[in-house]
Design an enzyme around this catalytic site. Structure first.
Site, mmCIF file in Angstrom:
data_model
loop_
_atom_site.group_PDB
_atom_site.id
_atom_site.type_symbol
_atom_site.label_atom_id
_atom_site.label_comp_id
_atom_site.label_asym_id
_atom_site.label_seq_id
_atom_site.Cartn_x
_atom_site.Cartn_y
_atom_site.Cartn_z
ATOM 1 N N LYS A 1 -17.447 17.621 21.609
ATOM 2 C CA LYS A 1 -16.967 16.974 22.842
ATOM 3 C C LYS A 1 -15.857 16.002 22.468
ATOM 4 O O LYS A 1 -16.017 15.178 21.560
ATOM 5 C CB LYS A 1 -18.135 16.232 23.493
ATOM 6 C CG LYS A 1 -17.931 15.914 24.959
ATOM 7 C CD LYS A 1 -17.909 17.161 25.824
ATOM 8 C CE LYS A 1 -18.884 17.099 26.969
ATOM 9 N NZ LYS A 1 -18.990 18.412 27.644
ATOM 10 N N THR B 1 -22.318 20.687 23.972
ATOM 11 C CA THR B 1 -21.390 19.552 23.868
ATOM 12 C C THR B 1 -21.806 18.450 24.848
ATOM 13 O O THR B 1 -21.566 17.270 24.614
ATOM 14 C CB THR B 1 -19.923 19.972 24.095
ATOM 15 O OG1 THR B 1 -19.734 20.333 25.452
ATOM 16 C CG2 THR B 1 -19.527 21.115 23.182
ATOM 17 N N ARG C 1 21.611 -2.320 11.320
ATOM 18 C CA ARG C 1 21.219 -1.495 12.471
ATOM 19 C C ARG C 1 19.938 -2.030 13.077
ATOM 20 O O ARG C 1 19.231 -2.830 12.465
ATOM 21 C CB ARG C 1 21.026 -0.025 12.045
ATOM 22 C CG ARG C 1 19.870 0.173 11.081
ATOM 23 C CD ARG C 1 19.590 1.645 10.758
ATOM 24 N NE ARG C 1 18.460 1.765 9.838
ATOM 25 C CZ ARG C 1 17.925 2.907 9.447
ATOM 26 N NH1 ARG C 1 18.438 4.062 9.844
ATOM 27 N NH2 ARG C 1 16.885 2.924 8.633
ATOM 28 N N GLN D 1 11.743 4.923 4.557
ATOM 29 C CA GLN D 1 10.952 5.387 3.409
ATOM 30 C C GLN D 1 10.573 4.227 2.482
ATOM 31 O O GLN D 1 9.419 4.080 2.087
ATOM 32 C CB GLN D 1 11.769 6.420 2.600
ATOM 33 C CG GLN D 1 11.906 7.792 3.224
ATOM 34 C CD GLN D 1 13.109 7.958 4.137
ATOM 35 O OE1 GLN D 1 13.579 6.996 4.757
ATOM 36 N NE2 GLN D 1 13.607 9.183 4.263
ATOM 37 N N HIS E 1 15.687 5.771 17.280
ATOM 38 C CA HIS E 1 17.093 5.402 17.129
ATOM 39 C C HIS E 1 17.633 4.614 18.322
ATOM 40 O O HIS E 1 17.306 4.909 19.478
ATOM 41 C CB HIS E 1 17.944 6.668 16.950
ATOM 42 C CG HIS E 1 17.473 7.557 15.834
ATOM 43 N ND1 HIS E 1 17.411 7.134 14.527
ATOM 44 C CD2 HIS E 1 17.031 8.828 15.832
ATOM 45 C CE1 HIS E 1 16.960 8.124 13.760
ATOM 46 N NE2 HIS E 1 16.710 9.161 14.535
HETATM 47 O O1 LIG Z 1 15.607 5.096 7.243
HETATM 48 C C1 LIG Z 1 16.101 6.212 7.435
HETATM 49 N N1 LIG Z 1 15.685 7.271 6.686
HETATM 50 C C2 LIG Z 1 16.211 8.528 6.839
HETATM 51 O O2 LIG Z 1 15.790 9.491 6.139
HETATM 52 C C3 LIG Z 1 17.213 8.706 7.816
HETATM 53 N N2 LIG Z 1 17.928 9.781 8.244
HETATM 54 C C4 LIG Z 1 18.742 9.358 9.237
HETATM 55 O O3 LIG Z 1 19.519 10.104 9.891
HETATM 56 N N3 LIG Z 1 18.576 8.016 9.451
HETATM 57 C C5 LIG Z 1 17.630 7.587 8.579
HETATM 58 N N4 LIG Z 1 17.064 6.366 8.377
#
Ligand SMILES: O=c1[nH]c(=O)c2[nH]c(=O)[nH]c2[nH]1
Length: 295
Positions: free
Chosen positions: A11, A58, A177, A229, A257
């Protein structure tokens, strides 16, 4: 010959709200959660031979969730999920694994005239706390705790440059940014043998959730980010350092973005680079960056 390669059922979206009342102080605690129960075991014949004798309905799983919530603590959710999963594998001898997912929804206590109100709450954002517990007969209880849907944004302190550039690339190097994401962060505990062992760890669950959330927010704010990353890896490293019973930390971060808008076509209006003020938030597509950090 076809054969049943994998099967689980149960469930989903069981909605439960528990009110704990402290009669002495007249203070209430409200916990609202959504539960998913999926069972595995000797259930093949229900699929292959229409044999319902092996099926725990369930609907019964839903009833059980209510009763286990009534008779046991629902906090921390790691303990509740372990108790609920253990109930299924101990009650039905042909059921060998219970997958329990608990999603906790926020009810934050109201502050009225500067004082915490005893029984009134508000929905303080869409962020949820999640626990996934796999209770496996003969193996133990595998728990992943998580934060989901924590929406954050910083308006500077984020760069992205020096990436692979070729004849498919249009993105310019960016040295400043907007960075925004909805945080999904999880941490996996070392396997615990039983509900009793979960109980011995019980204080760590809320404590680690607070630490993981604080580390995520502080690192997001303070890191001079080279990329999503790198920033998420720094978060993972710190959570591992702060929580010794955690074996792995995982992050899944959409890169939401916010594009600069060139308005120079309007009387030479400057709105890019250092002059950027008005941005266009993008719904899609979005980046999606994931990682798992282990010891
Ligand atoms: O922090 C980011 N990692 C990416 O792998 C990536 N690729 C992208 O177009 N912008 C960003 N920004």
């Amino acid at each position: 010959m076809p054969k049943l390669a994998a099967a689980r059922y149960g469930k989903d979206n069981i909605r439960v709200c528990k009110v704990e009342r402290d009669e002495a102080t007249k203070t209430h605690i409200v916990v609202e959660m959504t539960v998913c129960v999926l069972l595995e075991g000797e259930i093949e014949t229900s699929y292959t031979e229409a044999d319902n004798s092996v099926v725990v309905a369930t609907d019964t799983m839903k009833n059980t969730t209510y009763i286990v919530a009534k008779q046991n603590p629902v906090t921390p959710p790691e303990l509740f999920a372990s108790i609920l999963g253990t109930h299924f594998i101990e009650t039905y001898k042909h059921i060998h694994t219970a997958h329990i997912k608990v999603t906790i929804h926020k009810w934050t206590r109201m502050i009225i005239d500067g004082k915490p109100h005893p029984h009134s709450f508000f929905r303080d954002g869409d962020e949820t706390r999640i626990v996934e517990a796999d209770v496996i007969e003969g193996k133990g209880i595998e728990i992943r705790s998580a934060i989901s849907g924590l929406l954050v944004l910083k308006s500077t302190g984020s760069q992205f440059h020096s990436f692979v550039r070729n004849d498919f690339t249009t993105l310019p190097d960016v040295y400043d940014r907007i960075l925004s994401t909805s945080v999904d962060a999880g941490w996996t505990w070392k396997t615990l043998s039983s509900v009793d062992e979960v109980e011995t760890e019980v204080e760590k669950f809320d404590e680690t959730w607070t630490k993981a959330r604080d580390i995520t927010i502080k690192t997001f704010a303070e890191d001079s980010s080279a990329s999503v990353q790198n920033t998420m890896y720094k978060m993972g490293e710190q959570i591992l350092a702060a929580a010794s019973s955690v074996e792995a930390v995982d992050y899944s971060l959409p890169n939401k973005h916010y594009f600069e808008i060139d308005l120079s076509w309007h009387h030479g209006l400057k709105n890019t680079g250092e002059d950027a003020e008005v941005y266009a938030p993008q719904s899609n597509p979005n980046g999606l960056i994931k990682c798992t950090v282990t010891r």
